[in-house]
Write a protein that holds these residues in place. Structure first.
Motif, PDB file in Angstrom:
ATOM      1  N   GLU A 240       0.795  -1.223   0.000  1.00 28.25           N
ATOM      2  CA  GLU A 240       0.000   0.000   0.000  1.00 28.25           C
ATOM      3  C   GLU A 240       0.824   1.268   0.000  1.00 28.25           C
ATOM      4  O   GLU A 240       0.514   2.237  -0.673  1.00 28.25           O
ATOM      5  CB  GLU A 240      -0.864   0.035   1.253  1.00 28.25           C
ATOM      6  N   ARG A 241       1.873   1.275   0.825  1.00 30.20           N
ATOM      7  CA  ARG A 241       2.592   2.525   1.060  1.00 30.20           C
ATOM      8  C   ARG A 241       4.010   2.544   0.541  1.00 30.20           C
ATOM      9  O   ARG A 241       4.714   3.551   0.676  1.00 30.20           O
ATOM     10  CB  ARG A 241       2.627   2.821   2.565  1.00 30.20           C
ATOM     11  N   GLY A 242       4.455   1.419   0.024  1.00 23.65           N
ATOM     12  CA  GLY A 242       5.824   1.373  -0.461  1.00 23.65           C
ATOM     13  C   GLY A 242       6.825   1.234   0.671  1.00 23.65           C
ATOM     14  O   GLY A 242       6.481   1.374   1.837  1.00 23.65           O
ATOM     15  N   VAL A 243       8.048   0.971   0.291  1.00 18.82           N
ATOM     16  CA  VAL A 243       9.099   0.738   1.283  1.00 18.82           C
ATOM     17  C   VAL A 243       9.272   1.941   2.198  1.00 18.82           C
ATOM     18  O   VAL A 243       9.431   1.804   3.412  1.00 18.82           O
ATOM     19  CB  VAL A 243      10.427   0.400   0.584  1.00 18.82           C
ATOM     20  N   ASP A 244       9.214   3.148   1.631  1.00 21.44           N
ATOM     21  CA  ASP A 244       9.439   4.344   2.441  1.00 21.44           C
ATOM     22  C   ASP A 244       8.293   4.618   3.407  1.00 21.44           C
ATOM     23  O   ASP A 244       8.476   5.307   4.402  1.00 21.44           O
ATOM     24  CB  ASP A 244       9.645   5.564   1.538  1.00 21.44           C
TER      25      ASP A 244
ATOM     26  N   ALA B 137       9.887 -10.055 -14.867  1.00 22.89           N
ATOM     27  CA  ALA B 137       9.264  -8.740 -14.973  1.00 22.89           C
ATOM     28  C   ALA B 137       7.860  -8.748 -14.373  1.00 22.89           C
ATOM     29  O   ALA B 137       7.450  -7.792 -13.706  1.00 22.89           O
ATOM     30  CB  ALA B 137       9.221  -8.292 -16.426  1.00 22.89           C
ATOM     31  N   ALA B 138       7.133  -9.829 -14.584  1.00 22.94           N
ATOM     32  CA  ALA B 138       5.780  -9.909 -14.037  1.00 22.94           C
ATOM     33  C   ALA B 138       5.812  -9.900 -12.510  1.00 22.94           C
ATOM     34  O   ALA B 138       5.007  -9.236 -11.855  1.00 22.94           O
ATOM     35  CB  ALA B 138       5.077 -11.166 -14.540  1.00 22.94           C
ATOM     36  N   PHE B 139       6.751 -10.625 -11.957  1.00 23.59           N
ATOM     37  CA  PHE B 139       6.926 -10.620 -10.506  1.00 23.59           C
ATOM     38  C   PHE B 139       7.151  -9.193  -9.998  1.00 23.59           C
ATOM     39  O   PHE B 139       6.513  -8.739  -9.049  1.00 23.59           O
ATOM     40  CB  PHE B 139       8.118 -11.509 -10.133  1.00 23.59           C
ATOM     41  N   ALA B 140       8.049  -8.485 -10.644  1.00 16.79           N
ATOM     42  CA  ALA B 140       8.397  -7.131 -10.213  1.00 16.79           C
ATOM     43  C   ALA B 140       7.208  -6.184 -10.316  1.00 16.79           C
ATOM     44  O   ALA B 140       6.964  -5.369  -9.428  1.00 16.79           O
ATOM     45  CB  ALA B 140       9.561  -6.605 -11.050  1.00 16.79           C
ATOM     46  N   ILE B 141       6.466  -6.320 -11.395  1.00 23.37           N
ATOM     47  CA  ILE B 141       5.396  -5.365 -11.657  1.00 23.37           C
ATOM     48  C   ILE B 141       4.149  -5.688 -10.827  1.00 23.37           C
ATOM     49  O   ILE B 141       3.375  -4.805 -10.470  1.00 23.37           O
ATOM     50  CB  ILE B 141       5.106  -5.310 -13.173  1.00 23.37           C
ATOM     51  N   ASP B 142       3.978  -6.959 -10.496  1.00 24.62           N
ATOM     52  CA  ASP B 142       2.830  -7.320  -9.662  1.00 24.62           C
ATOM     53  C   ASP B 142       3.022  -6.913  -8.205  1.00 24.62           C
ATOM     54  O   ASP B 142       2.051  -6.681  -7.492  1.00 24.62           O
ATOM     55  CB  ASP B 142       2.579  -8.838  -9.725  1.00 24.62           C
ATOM     56  N   ALA B 143       4.234  -6.869  -7.744  1.00 24.12           N
ATOM     57  CA  ALA B 143       4.489  -6.500  -6.346  1.00 24.12           C
ATOM     58  C   ALA B 143       5.671  -5.536  -6.285  1.00 24.12           C
ATOM     59  O   ALA B 143       6.756  -5.881  -5.831  1.00 24.12           O
ATOM     60  CB  ALA B 143       4.771  -7.748  -5.515  1.00 24.12           C
ATOM     61  N   PRO B 144       5.431  -4.289  -6.736  1.00 23.86           N
ATOM     62  CA  PRO B 144       6.534  -3.342  -6.899  1.00 23.86           C
ATOM     63  C   PRO B 144       7.288  -3.072  -5.593  1.00 23.86           C
ATOM     64  O   PRO B 144       8.514  -3.017  -5.598  1.00 23.86           O
ATOM     65  CB  PRO B 144       5.832  -2.063  -7.370  1.00 23.86           C
ATOM     66  N   ALA B 145       6.541  -2.908  -4.515  1.00 24.44           N
ATOM     67  CA  ALA B 145       7.210  -2.553  -3.262  1.00 24.44           C
ATOM     68  C   ALA B 145       8.071  -3.704  -2.766  1.00 24.44           C
ATOM     69  O   ALA B 145       9.175  -3.505  -2.267  1.00 24.44           O
ATOM     70  CB  ALA B 145       6.180  -2.170  -2.207  1.00 24.44           C
ATOM     71  N   LYS B 146       7.560  -4.918  -2.906  1.00 23.28           N
ATOM     72  CA  LYS B 146       8.321  -6.078  -2.466  1.00 23.28           C
ATOM     73  C   LYS B 146       9.581  -6.213  -3.317  1.00 23.28           C
ATOM     74  O   LYS B 146      10.667  -6.462  -2.801  1.00 23.28           O
ATOM     75  CB  LYS B 146       7.447  -7.328  -2.591  1.00 23.28           C
ATOM     76  N   PHE B 147       9.407  -6.017  -4.611  1.00 27.53           N
ATOM     77  CA  PHE B 147      10.563  -6.080  -5.508  1.00 27.53           C
ATOM     78  C   PHE B 147      11.583  -4.998  -5.144  1.00 27.53           C
ATOM     79  O   PHE B 147      12.783  -5.256  -5.070  1.00 27.53           O
ATOM     80  CB  PHE B 147      10.093  -5.898  -6.953  1.00 27.53           C
ATOM     81  N   ASP B 148      11.087  -3.825  -4.861  1.00 21.47           N
ATOM     82  CA  ASP B 148      11.943  -2.724  -4.437  1.00 21.47           C
ATOM     83  C   ASP B 148      12.730  -3.116  -3.189  1.00 21.47           C
ATOM     84  O   ASP B 148      13.962  -3.002  -3.131  1.00 21.47           O
ATOM     85  CB  ASP B 148      11.059  -1.504  -4.155  1.00 21.47           C
ATOM     86  N   LEU B 149      12.034  -3.618  -2.208  1.00 21.93           N
ATOM     87  CA  LEU B 149      12.661  -3.998  -0.934  1.00 21.93           C
ATOM     88  C   LEU B 149      13.818  -4.965  -1.120  1.00 21.93           C
ATOM     89  O   LEU B 149      14.856  -4.863  -0.461  1.00 21.93           O
ATOM     90  CB  LEU B 149      11.613  -4.626  -0.011  1.00 21.93           C
ATOM     91  N   MET B 150      13.646  -5.908  -2.052  1.00 19.37           N
ATOM     92  CA  MET B 150      14.664  -6.949  -2.244  1.00 19.37           C
ATOM     93  C   MET B 150      16.043  -6.376  -2.552  1.00 19.37           C
ATOM     94  O   MET B 150      17.058  -7.039  -2.352  1.00 19.37           O
ATOM     95  CB  MET B 150      14.230  -7.867  -3.392  1.00 19.37           C
ATOM     96  N   TRP B 151      16.077  -5.154  -3.068  1.00 19.46           N
ATOM     97  CA  TRP B 151      17.358  -4.559  -3.475  1.00 19.46           C
ATOM     98  C   TRP B 151      17.773  -3.418  -2.574  1.00 19.46           C
ATOM     99  O   TRP B 151      18.816  -2.806  -2.803  1.00 19.46           O
ATOM    100  CB  TRP B 151      17.245  -4.071  -4.927  1.00 19.46           C
ATOM    101  N   ARG B 152      16.967  -3.130  -1.563  1.00 21.97           N
ATOM    102  CA  ARG B 152      17.313  -2.034  -0.651  1.00 21.97           C
ATOM    103  C   ARG B 152      18.172  -2.596   0.469  1.00 21.97           C
ATOM    104  O   ARG B 152      17.723  -2.730   1.614  1.00 21.97           O
ATOM    105  CB  ARG B 152      16.034  -1.405  -0.103  1.00 21.97           C
ATOM    106  N   LYS B 153      19.400  -2.883   0.137  1.00 26.24           N
ATOM    107  CA  LYS B 153      20.254  -3.602   1.074  1.00 26.24           C
ATOM    108  C   LYS B 153      20.532  -2.813   2.341  1.00 26.24           C
ATOM    109  O   LYS B 153      20.882  -3.387   3.371  1.00 26.24           O
ATOM    110  CB  LYS B 153      21.562  -4.001   0.379  1.00 26.24           C
ATOM    111  N   GLY B 154      20.393  -1.525   2.279  1.00 24.47           N
ATOM    112  CA  GLY B 154      20.575  -0.713   3.482  1.00 24.47           C
ATOM    113  C   GLY B 154      19.550  -1.023   4.561  1.00 24.47           C
ATOM    114  O   GLY B 154      19.775  -0.757   5.739  1.00 24.47           O
ATOM    115  N   LEU B 155      18.423  -1.591   4.161  1.00 19.06           N
ATOM    116  CA  LEU B 155      17.362  -1.894   5.120  1.00 19.06           C
ATOM    117  C   LEU B 155      17.370  -3.360   5.533  1.00 19.06           C
ATOM    118  O   LEU B 155      16.579  -3.766   6.379  1.00 19.06           O
ATOM    119  CB  LEU B 155      16.000  -1.562   4.496  1.00 19.06           C
TER     120      LEU B 155
END
Lengths: 201, 201
Positions: free
Chosen positions: B30-34, B102-120
């Motif tokens: 809903e709100r994204g990683v941030d 690509a479908a995985f990433a686009i279906d769950a953008p925030a989760k996909f984003d999180l996977m690469w936010r290694k700082g978190l």
DNA sequence: TGTACATCAGTGAACGCGCGTTCACTGATGTAC
DNA sequence: TGTACATCAGTGAACGCGCGTTCACTGATGTAC
């Protein structure tokens, strides 16, 4: 007391805007987008936490100004890379642009990151969208030639440009996300090998 | 009072861990990683803000658990895509993996984003790194065949895999960053056109 | 079947933090006469 | 050259917020006899 190199010498009256932008860029470089704060920027500029309000509506506006400058810078570098590689032919110029794009991203990871964090930016800002478009058209003009671009970015007619952009953007993101051992080495040795994979097409 | 569909019905004693993970994933979506916060996750689970401590050392640990599950899920989907396209040949299988990624990433953008936010994330976590590697090797095995992978990710021997990964990852990131008008349409119409660009190589 | 006790699975109040923004204000600079 | 006034370019204290984490605690569940 030793100088803290993080702090900038207090700007003269009226010079605050560029001083804030510079301090903000340094802070971004040090702490990344998530570690950024307006207050810390003010502290490093030697200025009150309310000072920015005179030049920027809010934090979003300041970040948007930085991202806009970054897109302009990127566009300049893409154009420069194209110019200097042009004598070696179109394929060489395209490769040079790709390398310039990746180098830009890897040299300033946080700034590059910010450029795509649209949640933090004012995407209605005219200067911002214009700068971003300009960078895109630097790629597009070279890859597809002088044909007019379609209105929509997901028009399949743009596929050649978007394929190239995806490749280079993906490499840059992976490098900055820590997928490779050393981003700078990856830029020098791995990227050329990757571009070779597609040099036929 | 109408049900707020954000809140989950209070879990039974002992079922808290999965309930927290589920609520956290929804909040991310809903709100994204941030926009993520532990307290809001607790609120939606109907539980005290300290409850998570029994299952997760801290916020980072919870996010790492989500990212780990996400990488495992991605690996499963890549493997499934390969299997079901295998009869049509190797090239078809590679394309199918790209589309699944690509479908995985686009279906769950925030989760996909999180996977690469290694700082978190806790990148020392064994389960996390293992899941991430597993996903990578799904790509690598198919693209390069059964050859042993070099220790270092920036070894030019990996170029074929990394080129393909860069392309698909870049497309996914651009789509989620709003570079295209409609990510889902881009997935259906633009991605195939982009993959065609490289189908010769 | 009943009771004493231990452990489990949380509770809920509190702490301290840094943040972005607002507000009334003020000293420095520029301008008019 | 001197003075009165207006505007500029900020100041600095305060507000209110939501956050992650800690702490002493407690009711529910499980176990032993």
């Amino acid at each position: 007391m030793s100088d803290n190199s993080n702090t900038v010498k207090k700007p003269r009256r009226g010079d605050l805007r560029p001083a804030l932008l510079q301090a903000a860029e340094r802070l971004l470089a040090e702490r990344g987008v998530d570690g950024f704060s307006l207050r810390e920027t003010a502290r490093r500029t030697g200025v009150s936490p309310a000072a920015h309000a005179y030049y920027f509506k809010d934090t979003r506006a300041l970040l948007t100004a930085i991202a806009t400058a970054a897109f302009d810078d990127l566009a300049d570098r893409l154009a420069a890379a194209e110019r200097s590689a042009a004598p070696a032919g179109r394929v060489a110029a395209i490769r040079a642009q790709a390398e310039a794009y990746a180098a830009f991203a890897i040299d300033a990871p946080a700034k590059f990151d910010l450029m795509w964090r649209k949640g933090l930016l004012d995407t209605d800002d005219g200067a911002f969208t214009q700068a971003a478009e300009r960078a895109f058209f630097c790629l597009d003009r070279l890859v597809r030639g002088e044909q007019a671009a379609p209105a929509n970015k997901d028009d399949p007619a743009l596929a050649p440009t978007l394929a190239w952009w995806s490749l280079v953007h993906g490499f840059a993101c992976l490098a900055n996300e820590g997928a490779f051992a050393d981003p700078h080495k990856a830029l020098e040795r791995l990227l050329p090998a990757i571009l070779d994979q597609y040099s036929a097409g």
